[in-house]
Design a protein around this motif. Structure first.
Motif, PDB file in Angstrom:
ATOM      1  N   ALA A  74       0.915  -0.971   0.247  1.00  0.00           N
ATOM      2  CA  ALA A  74       0.028   0.211  -0.079  1.00  0.00           C
ATOM      3  C   ALA A  74       1.127   0.884  -0.104  1.00  0.00           C
ATOM      4  O   ALA A  74       0.358   2.603   0.571  1.00  0.00           O
ATOM      5  CB  ALA A  74      -0.760  -0.023   1.164  1.00  0.00           C
ATOM      6  N   LYS A  75       2.021   1.175  -0.710  1.00  0.00           N
ATOM      7  CA  LYS A  75       2.936   1.993  -0.171  1.00  0.00           C
ATOM      8  C   LYS A  75       3.036   3.323  -1.563  1.00  0.00           C
ATOM      9  O   LYS A  75       2.695   2.477  -2.584  1.00  0.00           O
ATOM     10  CB  LYS A  75       4.572   1.784  -0.639  1.00  0.00           C
ATOM     11  N   GLY A  76       3.083   4.295  -2.025  1.00  0.00           N
ATOM     12  CA  GLY A  76       2.852   5.198  -3.214  1.00  0.00           C
ATOM     13  C   GLY A  76       4.306   6.222  -3.116  1.00  0.00           C
ATOM     14  O   GLY A  76       5.249   6.137  -2.084  1.00  0.00           O
ATOM     15  N   ILE A  77       4.651   6.474  -4.735  1.00  0.00           N
ATOM     16  CA  ILE A  77       5.970   6.907  -4.473  1.00  0.00           C
ATOM     17  C   ILE A  77       5.363   8.300  -5.570  1.00  0.00           C
ATOM     18  O   ILE A  77       4.628   8.226  -6.412  1.00  0.00           O
ATOM     19  CB  ILE A  77       7.172   6.591  -5.371  1.00  0.00           C
ATOM     20  N   VAL A  78       6.306   9.632  -5.573  1.00  0.00           N
ATOM     21  CA  VAL A  78       5.990  10.544  -6.071  1.00  0.00           C
ATOM     22  C   VAL A  78       6.406  10.821  -7.057  1.00  0.00           C
ATOM     23  O   VAL A  78       8.276  10.826  -6.662  1.00  0.00           O
ATOM     24  CB  VAL A  78       5.801  12.210  -4.926  1.00  0.00           C
ATOM     25  N   ILE A  79       6.850  11.089  -7.799  1.00  0.00           N
ATOM     26  CA  ILE A  79       7.731  11.638  -8.840  1.00  0.00           C
ATOM     27  C   ILE A  79       7.405  13.160  -8.541  1.00  0.00           C
ATOM     28  O   ILE A  79       6.655  13.886  -9.772  1.00  0.00           O
ATOM     29  CB  ILE A  79       6.865  10.492 -10.305  1.00  0.00           C
ATOM     30  N   ASP A  80       9.009  13.720  -8.935  1.00  0.00           N
ATOM     31  CA  ASP A  80       8.788  14.892  -8.728  1.00  0.00           C
ATOM     32  C   ASP A  80      10.118  15.444 -10.313  1.00  0.00           C
ATOM     33  O   ASP A  80      10.226  14.515 -10.797  1.00  0.00           O
ATOM     34  CB  ASP A  80       9.355  15.726  -7.828  1.00  0.00           C
ATOM     35  N   ASN A  81      10.394  16.996 -10.746  1.00  0.00           N
ATOM     36  CA  ASN A  81      10.847  17.410 -10.984  1.00  0.00           C
ATOM     37  C   ASN A  81      12.973  16.597 -11.957  1.00  0.00           C
ATOM     38  O   ASN A  81      12.973  16.867 -12.542  1.00  0.00           O
ATOM     39  CB  ASN A  81      11.101  18.636 -11.553  1.00  0.00           C
ATOM     40  N   THR A  82      12.815  15.591 -10.765  1.00  0.00           N
ATOM     41  CA  THR A  82      14.466  15.573 -10.712  1.00  0.00           C
ATOM     42  C   THR A  82      14.140  13.660 -11.036  1.00  0.00           C
ATOM     43  O   THR A  82      14.902  13.662 -11.590  1.00  0.00           O
ATOM     44  CB  THR A  82      14.852  14.436  -8.793  1.00  0.00           C
ATOM     45  N   TRP A  83      13.639  12.961 -11.387  1.00  0.00           N
ATOM     46  CA  TRP A  83      12.802  12.154 -12.521  1.00  0.00           C
ATOM     47  C   TRP A  83      13.485  12.269 -13.707  1.00  0.00           C
ATOM     48  O   TRP A  83      14.370  11.332 -13.860  1.00  0.00           O
ATOM     49  CB  TRP A  83      11.505  11.642 -12.273  1.00  0.00           C
ATOM     50  N   SER A 113      -0.536  -1.760 -13.740  1.00  0.00           N
ATOM     51  CA  SER A 113      -0.681  -2.700 -14.834  1.00  0.00           C
ATOM     52  C   SER A 113      -1.588  -3.099 -13.478  1.00  0.00           C
ATOM     53  O   SER A 113      -0.989  -3.744 -12.630  1.00  0.00           O
ATOM     54  CB  SER A 113       1.272  -3.234 -14.779  1.00  0.00           C
ATOM     55  N   THR A 114      -2.252  -4.411 -14.906  1.00  0.00           N
ATOM     56  CA  THR A 114      -3.193  -5.020 -13.810  1.00  0.00           C
ATOM     57  C   THR A 114      -3.722  -6.071 -14.951  1.00  0.00           C
ATOM     58  O   THR A 114      -3.213  -5.888 -16.154  1.00  0.00           O
ATOM     59  CB  THR A 114      -4.824  -4.559 -13.250  1.00  0.00           C
ATOM     60  N   ALA A 115      -4.320  -7.156 -14.622  1.00  0.00           N
ATOM     61  CA  ALA A 115      -4.802  -8.338 -15.039  1.00  0.00           C
ATOM     62  C   ALA A 115      -5.635  -8.720 -14.129  1.00  0.00           C
ATOM     63  O   ALA A 115      -5.386  -9.810 -13.510  1.00  0.00           O
ATOM     64  CB  ALA A 115      -3.876  -8.810 -15.402  1.00  0.00           C
ATOM     65  N   ASP A 116      -6.648  -8.397 -13.762  1.00  0.00           N
ATOM     66  CA  ASP A 116      -8.016  -8.683 -13.143  1.00  0.00           C
ATOM     67  C   ASP A 116      -7.545  -7.724 -11.291  1.00  0.00           C
ATOM     68  O   ASP A 116      -8.969  -7.631 -10.929  1.00  0.00           O
ATOM     69  CB  ASP A 116      -8.142  -9.982 -12.707  1.00  0.00           C
ATOM     70  N   CYS A 117      -6.440  -7.544 -10.728  1.00  0.00           N
ATOM     71  CA  CYS A 117      -7.222  -6.119 -10.302  1.00  0.00           C
ATOM     72  C   CYS A 117      -7.564  -5.172 -10.318  1.00  0.00           C
ATOM     73  O   CYS A 117      -7.497  -4.703 -11.955  1.00  0.00           O
ATOM     74  CB  CYS A 117      -5.470  -5.742  -9.667  1.00  0.00           C
ATOM     75  N   ILE A 118      -7.784  -4.420  -9.222  1.00  0.00           N
ATOM     76  CA  ILE A 118      -8.850  -2.767  -9.909  1.00  0.00           C
ATOM     77  C   ILE A 118      -7.536  -1.327  -9.798  1.00  0.00           C
ATOM     78  O   ILE A 118      -6.793  -1.092  -8.823  1.00  0.00           O
ATOM     79  CB  ILE A 118      -9.964  -2.319  -8.925  1.00  0.00           C
ATOM     80  N   GLY A 136      -5.415  -4.672  -6.171  1.00  0.00           N
ATOM     81  CA  GLY A 136      -5.131  -6.046  -5.982  1.00  0.00           C
ATOM     82  C   GLY A 136      -6.175  -6.239  -4.815  1.00  0.00           C
ATOM     83  O   GLY A 136      -6.310  -5.449  -4.031  1.00  0.00           O
ATOM     84  N   TRP A 137      -6.858  -7.700  -4.263  1.00  0.00           N
ATOM     85  CA  TRP A 137      -6.897  -8.202  -3.416  1.00  0.00           C
ATOM     86  C   TRP A 137      -6.201  -7.873  -1.972  1.00  0.00           C
ATOM     87  O   TRP A 137      -7.563  -6.613  -0.954  1.00  0.00           O
ATOM     88  CB  TRP A 137      -8.351  -9.073  -3.229  1.00  0.00           C
ATOM     89  N   ARG A 138      -5.413  -7.867  -1.968  1.00  0.00           N
ATOM     90  CA  ARG A 138      -4.061  -7.446  -1.105  1.00  0.00           C
ATOM     91  C   ARG A 138      -4.362  -6.118  -0.917  1.00  0.00           C
ATOM     92  O   ARG A 138      -4.148  -5.570   0.463  1.00  0.00           O
ATOM     93  CB  ARG A 138      -2.712  -8.189  -1.263  1.00  0.00           C
ATOM     94  N   GLY A 139      -4.230  -5.386  -1.561  1.00  0.00           N
ATOM     95  CA  GLY A 139      -4.268  -3.583  -2.183  1.00  0.00           C
ATOM     96  C   GLY A 139      -5.144  -3.566  -1.105  1.00  0.00           C
ATOM     97  O   GLY A 139      -5.015  -2.688  -0.202  1.00  0.00           O
ATOM     98  N   THR A 140      -6.522  -3.617  -1.750  1.00  0.00           N
ATOM     99  CA  THR A 140      -7.846  -3.481  -1.179  1.00  0.00           C
ATOM    100  C   THR A 140      -7.823  -3.464  -0.155  1.00  0.00           C
ATOM    101  O   THR A 140      -8.353  -2.390   0.851  1.00  0.00           O
ATOM    102  CB  THR A 140      -8.687  -3.593  -2.388  1.00  0.00           C
ATOM    103  N   VAL A 141      -7.361  -3.803   0.788  1.00  0.00           N
ATOM    104  CA  VAL A 141      -7.879  -4.626   1.395  1.00  0.00           C
ATOM    105  C   VAL A 141      -7.176  -4.090   2.692  1.00  0.00           C
ATOM    106  O   VAL A 141      -7.097  -3.188   4.561  1.00  0.00           O
ATOM    107  CB  VAL A 141      -7.589  -6.320   2.489  1.00  0.00           C
TER     108      VAL A 141
END
Length: 260
Positions: A74-83, A113-118, A136-141
């Protein structure tokens, strides 16, 4: 000329949002025809060609298509101008282990990227910020959608009432049969199971409905949430489905971009 066939979403002027289909690429077999996921066993040359086809369609270069290596957390990454100044290897390392990605940078297409996950896309109309979430179900829960919105609040000062959301193609409740252990994981996490599950021969869970409830709980307005009715399991000829095609098959790319 081959062009990726995209399912486009209308969110706001200057925002390009879409989910890829299986059509309009060069990959073969269960990866065919359009796949840009490099972690599922596809031919690297075909992946590179498909990325170029998508980049051409979007009017950007292939290195401006950014997709993290997802791990069902459930972690997210921020893309800034250094990318833009990182090497390809530095970008690969930086994007490892995230299931949500967000930015305010223009002309960068971020996606999951998904293939059944949401897949869930978010757009902050006030602060011009975007996010893509793999649920996916793990991320959703683990409530990844709610965590991503909280992350956007911290980084961009996003207010949930300003957010627009798209819930993309994924497996339907009828097709998503799960074992008792999955049902119990949701129940133990405090979810009201009557809102998005039912029992036939086995338990069935509606991941799209659960993620919609999370969006509403986070403070989004119902009128600002749009959802596709595509079930990837039943429409596996048009959209990738891991349950129908196997884990080593292609993936849908659901992306969003702030245009210049």
């Amino acid at each position: 000329m081959i062009r990726p066939k995209l399912n486009e979403y209308s969110i706001a002027k200057g925002v390009r949002a879409f989910s890829s289909t299986r059509q309009g690429g060069v990959s073969k077999g269960v990866f065919g025809a359009f796949n840009i996921n490099e972690f599922c066993g596809d031919n690297p040359d075909d992946i590179a060609r498909n990325r170029l086809l998508l980049a051409t369609e979007l009017g950007i270069t292939p290195d401006h298509i950014i997709m993290p290596h997802q791990v069902h957390e459930a972690k997210g990454i921020v893309i800034d101008n250094t990318w833009r100044h990182l090497t390809a290897e530095e970008r690969r390392q930086k994007a490892e282990g995230y299931d949500a990605i967000m930015t305010q940078e223009r002309s960068l297409c971020i996606g999951v990227s998904t293939a059944d996950c949401i897949p869930v896309l978010l757009y902050d109309a006030k602060h011009d910020a975007i996010a893509a979430v793999h649920a996916g179900w793990r991320g959703t829960v683990k409530r990844i959608v709610e965590h991503t919105i909280q992350h956007m609040q911290q980084v961009f000062a996003t207010q949930p009432a300003d957010l627009h959301a798209v819930i993309g193609p994924g497996i339907s409740c009828d097709a998503f049969e799960v074992g008792d252990e999955v049902y119990e994981t949701f129940r133990a996490a405090g979810f009201d199971m009557s809102a998005f599950s039912c029992h036939k021969d086995k338990w069935h869970i509606d991941l799209k409905a659960c993620n919609r409830l999370q969006l509403l709980h986070a403070g989004l307005q119902n009128k600002n949430i749009q959802a596709t009715n595509v079930c990837t399991y039943t429409r596996f000829e048009d959209y990738f489905s891991a349950r129908r095609l196997g884990l080593n098959s292609g993936r849908i790319f659901t992306g969003i971009m702030l245009q210049t």
